[in-house]
Design an enzyme around this catalytic site. Structure first.
Site, PDB file in Angstrom:
ATOM      1  N   LYS A  77     -25.580  39.117  39.948  1.00 56.81           N
ATOM      2  CA  LYS A  77     -24.731  39.922  40.757  1.00 56.81           C
ATOM      3  C   LYS A  77     -25.698  41.069  41.424  1.00 56.81           C
ATOM      4  CE  LYS A  77     -21.988  40.548  36.762  1.00 56.81           C
ATOM      5  NZ  LYS A  77     -21.786  41.517  35.369  1.00 56.81           N
ATOM      6  N   GLY A  78     -27.090  41.147  41.383  1.00 58.43           N
ATOM      7  CA  GLY A  78     -27.822  42.063  41.908  1.00 58.43           C
ATOM      8  C   GLY A  78     -27.928  42.089  43.522  1.00 58.43           C
ATOM      9  N   ASP A 113     -39.378  38.835  40.828  1.00 59.21           N
ATOM     10  CA  ASP A 113     -40.332  39.263  39.935  1.00 59.21           C
ATOM     11  C   ASP A 113     -41.315  38.187  39.626  1.00 59.21           C
ATOM     12  OD1 ASP A 113     -41.016  40.655  37.382  1.00 59.21           O
ATOM     13  OD2 ASP A 113     -39.196  41.544  37.403  1.00 59.21           O
ATOM     14  N   LYS A 148     -41.860  41.903  44.016  1.00 57.24           N
ATOM     15  CA  LYS A 148     -42.928  42.357  43.006  1.00 57.24           C
ATOM     16  C   LYS A 148     -43.974  41.294  42.672  1.00 57.24           C
ATOM     17  CE  LYS A 148     -40.422  45.324  39.722  1.00 57.24           C
ATOM     18  NZ  LYS A 148     -40.066  45.526  38.274  1.00 57.24           N
ATOM     19  N   VAL A 186     -37.071  49.506  38.561  1.00 59.24           N
ATOM     20  CA  VAL A 186     -36.171  49.958  39.758  1.00 59.24           C
ATOM     21  C   VAL A 186     -34.785  49.467  39.647  1.00 59.24           C
ATOM     22  CG1 VAL A 186     -37.958  49.861  41.677  1.00 59.24           C
ATOM     23  CG2 VAL A 186     -36.630  47.769  40.971  1.00 59.24           C
ATOM     24  N   ASP A 243     -29.627  46.817  38.392  1.00 60.27           N
ATOM     25  CA  ASP A 243     -28.715  47.644  37.410  1.00 60.27           C
ATOM     26  C   ASP A 243     -29.604  48.073  36.079  1.00 60.27           C
ATOM     27  OD1 ASP A 243     -29.309  44.965  36.370  1.00 60.27           O
ATOM     28  OD2 ASP A 243     -27.969  45.633  34.725  1.00 60.27           O
ATOM     29  N   ARG A 285     -25.939  50.073  39.788  1.00 62.52           N
ATOM     30  CA  ARG A 285     -25.853  49.234  40.936  1.00 62.52           C
ATOM     31  C   ARG A 285     -25.476  49.495  42.135  1.00 62.52           C
ATOM     32  NH1 ARG A 285     -26.971  43.695  38.896  1.00 62.52           N
ATOM     33  NH2 ARG A 285     -25.905  43.298  36.822  1.00 62.52           N
TER      34      ARG A 285
HETATM   35  C1  PRP Z   1     -32.632  39.476  38.419  1.00 66.07           C
HETATM   36  C2  PRP Z   1     -32.845  39.255  40.112  1.00 66.07           C
HETATM   37  C3  PRP Z   1     -33.187  37.807  40.102  1.00 66.07           C
HETATM   38  C4  PRP Z   1     -34.009  37.590  38.845  1.00 66.07           C
HETATM   39  C5  PRP Z   1     -35.683  37.793  39.160  1.00 66.07           C
HETATM   40  O1  PRP Z   1     -31.523  38.912  38.000  1.00 66.07           O
HETATM   41  O2  PRP Z   1     -31.473  39.211  40.677  1.00 66.07           O
HETATM   42  O3  PRP Z   1     -32.247  36.919  39.990  1.00 66.07           O
HETATM   43  O4  PRP Z   1     -33.866  38.625  37.828  1.00 66.07           O
HETATM   44  O5  PRP Z   1     -36.391  37.565  38.061  1.00 66.07           O
HETATM   45  P1  PRP Z   1     -37.547  36.618  38.065  1.00 66.07           P
HETATM   46  O6  PRP Z   1     -38.128  36.687  39.448  1.00 66.07           O
HETATM   47  O7  PRP Z   1     -38.536  36.874  37.118  1.00 66.07           O
HETATM   48  O8  PRP Z   1     -37.027  35.302  37.637  1.00 66.07           O
HETATM   49  P2  PRP Z   1     -30.979  39.231  36.657  1.00 66.07           P
HETATM   50  O9  PRP Z   1     -31.165  38.402  35.610  1.00 66.07           O
HETATM   51  O10 PRP Z   1     -31.403  40.872  36.236  1.00 66.07           O
HETATM   52  O11 PRP Z   1     -29.415  39.504  36.895  1.00 66.07           O
HETATM   53  P3  PRP Z   1     -28.336  40.287  37.882  1.00 66.07           P
HETATM   54  O12 PRP Z   1     -28.881  40.058  39.358  1.00 66.07           O
HETATM   55  O13 PRP Z   1     -26.848  39.851  37.630  1.00 66.07           O
HETATM   56  O14 PRP Z   1     -28.512  41.876  37.444  1.00 66.07           O
END
Ligand code: PRP
Length: 189
Positions: free
Chosen positions: A49-50, A109, A137, A159, A165, A171
């Site tokens: 969803k991010g 990340d 990052k 963040v 979130d 969000r």
């Molecule tokens: C977050 C972000 C990426 C992932 C990045 O999603 O949106 O999809 O983590 O992490 P990585 O580079 O370590 O793989 P999240 O799982 O928090 O879901 P969301 O977007 O629904 O909050």
């Protein structure tokens, strides 16, 4: 969490609303230049969803004919650490074969989620796949992957906001802020 957002939970604004707006305008111009003359349709995919805020703002700055698609993924692992094994919880509704795919992501990340997703999308034979992420990052990277388009390189901090979130909340902050450690340590007590 209920009531109004407590802005005191934010230690500092890392990227302001104005900075986000300005940078997305620049990314939109870059994409417009790179994709204006490609053969084949363009599909912009929002990773739920991010990426929802970034996706919606970026699409309006691109000024290209494109299809907007949504993909839900969940990665196995715990809250702070992705394993990189990705399961699709909602797939896109259109074929990407022969099309130019641009993935809109909020943050990179470890890079494991996107690296797995790239493999998955490649198996559908698109003409090309590029990653456009708002935040990067690189200090957390666990694989060799760099975004093709990136909004801001940020330090390794917790963040929130503009799609990102904390426990499903925050969000809808219009900026990207650093969450005070007292907020998440409060929950752990
Ligand atoms: C977050 C972000 C990426 C992932 C990045 O999603 O949106 O999809 O983590 O992490 P990585 O580079 O370590 O793989 P999240 O799982 O928090 O879901 P969301 O977007 O629904 O909050």
């Amino acid at each position: 969490m209920k009531g109004l957002i407590n802005h005191d939970d934010i230690a500092k604004v890392l990227v302001s609303e104005e900075q986000i707006k300005q940078r997305i305008r620049e990314l939109g111009a870059e994409l417009r230049r790179d994709y204006a003359n490609v053969e084949g349709d363009i599909v912009l995919i929002c990773i739920l969803k991010g990426a929802v805020m970034f996706f919606a703002d970026l699409a309006r700055e691109m000024d290209l004919n494109l299809q907007m698609e949504f993909m839900g993924i969940s990665s196995y692992g715990n809250e702070r650490r992705t394993s990189g094994i990705v399961r699709i919880t909602k797939d896109i509704d259109t074929s990407i074969t022969g099309k130019h795919v641009i993935i809109a992501e909020d943050i990179m990340d470890s890079g494991l989620t996107l690296s797995h997703l790239l493999q998955l999308l490649a198996s559908r034979n698109p003409a090309s796949v590029k990653i456009c992420c708002l935040l990067d990052k690189p200090s957390r990277r666990e694989c060799e992957l760099t975004p093709d388009y990136c909004g801001f390189v940020i330090p390794n901090e917790f963040v929130v906001g503009y799609g990102l979130d904390y426990d499903g909340f925050l969000r809808n902050l219009p900026y990207v802020g650093v969450l005070k450690p007292s907020v998440y340590s409060r929950e752990e007590e």
